[in-house]
Scaffold this motif. Structure first.
Motif, PDB file in Angstrom:
ATOM      1  N   ASN B  80     -25.231  -0.027 -37.838  1.00 51.07           N
ATOM      2  CA  ASN B  80     -24.077  -0.220 -38.697  1.00 51.07           C
ATOM      3  C   ASN B  80     -24.478  -0.376 -40.161  1.00 51.07           C
ATOM      4  O   ASN B  80     -23.854   0.186 -41.068  1.00 51.07           O
ATOM      5  N   GLU B  81     -25.543  -1.194 -40.367  1.00 51.24           N
ATOM      6  CA  GLU B  81     -25.983  -1.488 -41.732  1.00 51.24           C
ATOM      7  C   GLU B  81     -26.512  -0.205 -42.407  1.00 51.24           C
ATOM      8  O   GLU B  81     -26.424  -0.043 -43.620  1.00 51.24           O
ATOM      9  N   LEU B  82     -27.068   0.704 -41.568  1.00 53.98           N
ATOM     10  CA  LEU B  82     -27.670   1.893 -42.125  1.00 53.98           C
ATOM     11  C   LEU B  82     -26.703   3.118 -42.081  1.00 53.98           C
ATOM     12  O   LEU B  82     -27.102   4.235 -42.372  1.00 53.98           O
ATOM     13  N   LEU B  83     -25.475   2.863 -41.767  1.00 49.92           N
ATOM     14  CA  LEU B  83     -24.549   3.965 -41.498  1.00 49.92           C
ATOM     15  C   LEU B  83     -24.341   4.858 -42.742  1.00 49.92           C
ATOM     16  O   LEU B  83     -24.350   6.087 -42.673  1.00 49.92           O
ATOM     17  N   ASP B  84     -24.172   4.202 -43.900  1.00 50.48           N
ATOM     18  CA  ASP B  84     -23.883   4.966 -45.116  1.00 50.48           C
ATOM     19  C   ASP B  84     -25.144   5.621 -45.691  1.00 50.48           C
ATOM     20  O   ASP B  84     -25.155   6.787 -45.986  1.00 50.48           O
ATOM     21  N   LYS B  85     -26.199   4.773 -45.779  1.00 50.24           N
ATOM     22  CA  LYS B  85     -27.447   5.309 -46.353  1.00 50.24           C
ATOM     23  C   LYS B  85     -28.627   4.481 -45.874  1.00 50.24           C
ATOM     24  O   LYS B  85     -28.471   3.361 -45.400  1.00 50.24           O
ATOM     25  N   GLY B  86     -29.798   5.065 -46.076  1.00 54.23           N
ATOM     26  CA  GLY B  86     -31.023   4.351 -45.669  1.00 54.23           C
ATOM     27  C   GLY B  86     -31.293   3.156 -46.543  1.00 54.23           C
ATOM     28  O   GLY B  86     -30.756   3.053 -47.648  1.00 54.23           O
ATOM     29  N   LYS B  87     -32.056   2.270 -45.987  1.00 54.95           N
ATOM     30  CA  LYS B  87     -32.414   1.065 -46.764  1.00 54.95           C
ATOM     31  C   LYS B  87     -33.889   0.773 -46.617  1.00 54.95           C
ATOM     32  O   LYS B  87     -34.526   1.136 -45.606  1.00 54.95           O
TER      33      LYS B  87
END
Lengths: 546, 488
Positions: B80-87
């Motif tokens: 979920n945390e990485l859904l939009d973009k990588g971190k």
């Protein structure tokens, strides 16, 4: 009662017939002696004190043989005359009599000497009451010279070598050091002059009833002829005692010779074996025994007891000590008839039964106490003074004591019951509580007005031990008991050293204290090693017994 | 068939035929598990129910597991945390990122490259599906059977724990179901109360049955001491035979204890070692019999010779603890009046003998005394009375041997046969009083049958007492447990 051990072979020979042990056991019991032991060699019997004539093999066999129907009837003893005399003079009034005789032709051996010594000793202890009534002495005739004198001498004039002694010593030393002197010395100690026998040459033969001289008064296997004497306080007793000795010596094979007893004013020839004549009341005998007897029956039965019968009279041998009354002849007839042969009957005699008032009160009281669930105890009447006083914390008081108790811890008669129950509690601390105990029994108190200066009162005591025990509970039991027994008493506060202050009271009946109740003081509980509260009451019930 | 309350309750529950675990039953019946097991054992025994024991698991969802059930698995959070973009790893907010990362990588949900995390397609797709772990957790929560492999997965993820255990499953049998249908369902009570009795409620309840074999707390009766019981029965026998009771003190003068009974003053019984003499003020004997007794001793009465010695009144004064109850007979004889014959008396009393205490010897003993004063009495009557007495006490055989006592003639020793021990017991003496006793006291010669056997031996034999001191030991337990005296 004297017990003698007899040589079985000698007894059986004298009985004159072979008998089995079974028969012997039965007959010994049924003639009236207590058999203690019967083995291959010996017979041990307890002879009742009325038959001292049965204390030797000869006497025992004589009685048994006729009882078994073997040698029955009055035994004849022939007495020859010695033609010598015994002078009896100057004697202390405490020891005035002597009777003497001679027996010749004896064949002593070890066994016979032991037997005759045993008889002499047992007669001295029993029939002659530890020689207080008299003593018997035997002397080898070849060591002494006739005629003989029985007299007394000042004690410092008496010196001789006592039997089995080492040397000649004075009279007081004999009393001090010789075993017989120590045992019997007290009988003559207080006398100014001691009795002595002197022979024809003035030699001291003995100092009766203590000891013979070793030099002239010792019987050995070589002795054939003996001089025999009995001295003491009562002439009739002495006659019977010496007759028992003489009959035994005669049965051993000796011949009896008589001597003149010269008392100065009175002289008589002795021994005299003339039987005593006792008239038999046939009706009295039949009535008392509940059986019918013909003249011939009586004759036969008496013969079994060694007693003669002539013209309605019993002829009692001179060695029988126990015939005081015609009743004693009736007993001999009964023994000869056999106690086992009497048929038991209960006569139809109407009498009214009745319990004593004391028993009635005791039982009624016990009924009430057991109704409370209390357990009855029974103690000795004799206890320890410490239990009665010290342990109860009560004052020392004069108590009634036996003079010579064999058990030091039982030396005082109880004057209360509670202390006895406290003792019981102290011995039962390992058992389940509560413990409710009672005793009904007699206590002993002084009473100047009574015959014995004492009185015995029946008390009731009750103790209750347990965590819930207290004054109120004991009072409740007491009140209920009194009410049940219809006794109207009042309870009045009073201090008592056994109880906690303020928790004790007296039981009063018309102003008189007849008991007490209370809660035992912890100090007293400590004395008895008790760890639970205890409450008690004790009440004298004697006032309610007629 | 009797079922206890718990058992009946359990069976009633099982009436529907459904199999249940102990845990379930415990919950439903509100009973201890132990109580359920106990009740089930009885039902099994009676064939009313069956218990299966199977090996099962006990599972427990951990705190992490409960979190996952509430808000999803941590790897789902990470995706979920990485859904939009990588971190970058350091910017990740999901907890325990190190551990979570490992799981997510294994599942192929994320990739790592140069410190940067990115969700994969598979990861993104997973958001729309239910993770298997969650399914298992839900099964556990719903008490569904779960595979051990699945449990292992959860255990490795620390989402759940489990352990092995025997699980009992109980089910009523056919017989049980039938029985349950008939069983009363009234309330059971253990105690009947006054309220129930009064209100009639007792009709609506069942009073619980007791196990009659179960041990109960002891209670003890109050009772009389066994020696007192024996005395009572001996007394009863003489009363039945028409005898009147005599009583009297234990402390007596020598005069009554010895002299009146023709015991000579130099008799061994009068010596210190046998008799308890008392240290008391001796009073002059003053009773009207002194002269006749003196004469009997010194010269005899009637045709008797007497003992022929000097009788001392002073010696007769000495007090003693009575050596025999015969002293009471002597005193009674001195009081009988002419018109009172025939007369029969008895006494039972404590007597004294100065003896050292040991297992065979006691300084106090009980004696039973009797006299028959009758013009027509004879020796055969004496034997008859004694035989009857001992017969009533349970001794069928009695025998009599000649004996000696200074105050009787005939004298005899009584023996009774003890069936149990096969031997004769010696009990003491009897006889006919000598004229020297009777004439001074009664004024004329009348036959007086007399006896004074002991009976302590009989008491000891009855209670199998070996040590004579145990007669007065007063052991509370022993007294509580002892049987009553049953011989009459």
């Amino acid at each position: 009662m004297p017990t003698v051990t007899l040589d079985k072979k000698t007894v059986l020979n004298l009985i004159g017939k072979k008998v089995s042990d079974e028969v012997l056991k039965d007959r010994i019991a049924m003639i009236g002696t207590d058999l203690e032991k019967l083995d291959k060699k010996e017979i041990t019997v307890e002879v009742f004190p009325n038959r001292p004539d049965m204390l030797s093999e000869e006497g025992f066999a004589r009685a048994l043989s006729s009882f078994m129907g073997i040698k029955t009837g009055l035994k004849k003893y022939t007495i020859k005359k010695e033609n010598s005399k015994v002078t009896v003079k100057n004697l202390p009034k405490e020891w005035p009599y002597a009777v003497c005789a001679i027996v010749r032709g004896l064949k002593f051996d070890d066994k016979k000497i032991v037997s005759i010594m045993q008889l002499q000793e047992k007669l001295g202890v029993t029939y002659l009451r530890k020689r207080k009534k008299g003593g018997i002495g035997l002397y080898p005739l070849d060591k002494i010279t006739l005629p003989i004198t029985f007299t007394s001498l000042l004690k410092d004039k008496i010196k001789f070598r006592p039997l089995e002694g080492k040397s000649i010593i004075p009279a007081d030393k004999i009393l001090e050091t010789h075993p017989k002197g120590k045992e019997y010395g007290h009988i003559i100690q207080e006398l100014k002059k001691y009795p002595v026998f002197l022979d024809g040459e003035g030699t001291i033969m003995s100092m009766p009833p203590i000891i013979n001289s070793h030099d002239v008064g010792k019987i050995t296997e070589k002795t054939k002829d003996v001089f025999i004497e009995a001295t003491g306080t009562d002439l009739n007793t002495l006659k019977v005692a010496i007759n028992i000795m003489l009959a035994t010596l005669d049965d051993m094979g000796g011949t009896i010779y008589s001597l003149e007893m010269d008392y100065g004013t009175k002289k008589f020839e002795y021994p005299d074996f003339t039987p005593r004549k006792i008239k038999i009341d046939k009706k009295y005998t039949e009535k008392l025994l509940g059986i019918n007897l013909s003249d011939n029956d009586i004759k036969k039965l008496l013969a079994k007891m060694g007693i003669g019968y002539e013209n309605g009279c019993a002829l009692v041998p001179a060695y029988r000590a126990d015939i005081l009354h015609p009743m004693d002849i009736v007993e001999d007839i009964a023994i000869a008839y056999g106690y086992e042969n009497f048929e038991e009957v209960i006569p139809a005699v109407a009498t009214i039964a009745g319990e004593s008032q004391k028993t009635i009160i005791e039982r009624k009281t016990a009924e009430v106490m057991t109704g409370f669930g209390a357990l009855e105890c029974k103690s000795y009447h004799i206890t320890d003074e410490m239990n009665l006083c010290e342990k109860m914390n009560t004052e020392k008081r004069k108590l009634i004591k036996p003079e010579n108790p064999s058990n030091v811890e039982y030396d005082t008669l109880r004057d209360n019951l509670v202390s006895g129950l406290m003792k019981i509690l102290s011995e039962n601390t390992h058992h389940e509580y509560p413990q409710n105990l009672f005793e009904i029994g007699d206590v002993v108190v002084f009473d100047k007005n009574s015959e014995t200066s004492t009185n015995e009162n029946m008390h009731l005591a009750f103790v209750s031990a347990g965590i819930d025990s207290d004054f109120s509970k004991i009072k409740a039991v007491l009140e209920s008991t009194l009410k049940s027994l219809d006794i109207k008493c009042t309870i009045k506060e009073a201090t008592h050293p056994s109880f906690i202050e303020g928790r004790s009271a007296e039981i009063k009946l018309s102003g008189k204290t007849i008991g007490y109740l209370g809660e035992i003081h912890p100090k007293v509980l400590n004395n008895w090693n008790l760890e639970v509260p205890v409450s008690v009451f004790e009440i004298d019930l004697s006032g309610f017994v007629d | 068939m009797n079922l206890q309350a718990h058992e009946a309750k359990l069976l009633k529950k099982l009436e529907d035929g459904v199999e249940r675990t102990v845990t379930e039953l415990s919950d439903e019946l509100v009973m201890d598990q132990a109580a359920v097991v106990r009740a089930s054992l009885t039902l099994n025994k009676e064939g009313l129910a069956e218990t299966k024991e199977i090996e099962g698991f006990v599972t427990n969802i951990t705190a992490e597991g409960r979190n996952a059930l509430d808000s999803g698995l941590p790897e789902t959070h990470l995706v979920n945390e990485l859904l939009d973009k990588g971190k970058a790893i350091k910017d990740i907010t999901t907890k325990n990122v190190g551990v979570v990362l490992g799981v997510a990588k294994n599942k192929g949900y994320v990739t790592v490259s140069g410190g940067m995390l990115e969700a994969t397609e598979k990861g993104k797709e997973s958001l729309g599906k239910k993770e298997k772990e969650l399914c298992i957790l839900e099964d556990i929560k719903n008490n569904k059977t779960v595979d051990r492999k699945d449990l292992d997965v959860l255990k490795s993820r620390k989402l759940a724990e489990y352990s092995f255990r025997i699980v009992r499953k109980i089910k009523a049998t056919k017989k049980g179901i039938d029985f349950a249908k008939k069983t009363d369902t009234k309330q059971e009570v253990s105690k009947l109360t006054p309220t129930m009795i009064k209100s009639g409620k007792w009709r609506d309840v069942v009073l619980r049955k007791y196990n009659v074999n179960a041990p109960v707390a002891k209670v003890y009766p109050g009772k009389r001491h066994f020696v007192a019981q024996a005395i009572e029965s001996v007394r009863k026998i003489w009363l039945e035979m028409g005898f009147k009771e005599m009583t009297g003190p234990m402390i007596q003068t020598s005069f009554w204890n010895f002299d009146a009974l023709f015991v000579p003053q130099d008799h061994p019984a009068r010596e210190m070692q046998d008799t308890f003499f008392l240290d008391l003020t001796a009073k002059k004997i003053n009773n009207g019999f002194v002269n006749s007794i003196k004469k009997a001793h010194e010269k005899g009465t009637d045709n008797s010779l007497g003992w022929q010695y000097k009788w001392s009144e002073e010696m007769a004064r000495k007090s003693v603890l009575r050596t025999h109850t015969t002293v009471l007979s002597a005193r009674t004889l001195s009081q009988i009046k002419k018109g009172e014959l025939p007369a029969k008396y008895f006494a039972i009393g404590r007597c004294f003998r100065n003896e050292s205490l040991d297992w065979k010897h006691l300084f106090e003993f009980n004696q039973v005394e009797g006299i028959v004063v009758d013009e027509n009495a004879n020796f055969r009557h004496l034997l008859g009375y004694l035989k009857e007495f001992f017969g009533k006490l349970g001794f069928e055989r009695a025998r009599f041997r000649p004996a000696y006592f200074p105050y009787t003639e005939m004298s005899l020793e009584i023996e009774v046969y003890d069936n149990r021990r096969k031997g004769w017991i010696e009990l003491g003496g009897a006889g006919i009083f000598r004229p020297e006793v009777v004439v001074p006291l009664l004024g004329k010669d009348v036959p007086v049958l007399a006896w004074g056997p002991g009976f302590d031996r009989i008491i000891m034999d009855y209670y199998k007492i070996r040590d004579i001191r145990d007669l007065y030991k007063n052991d509370v337990k022993q007294l509580r447990d002892m049987k009553q005296w049953m011989l009459g």
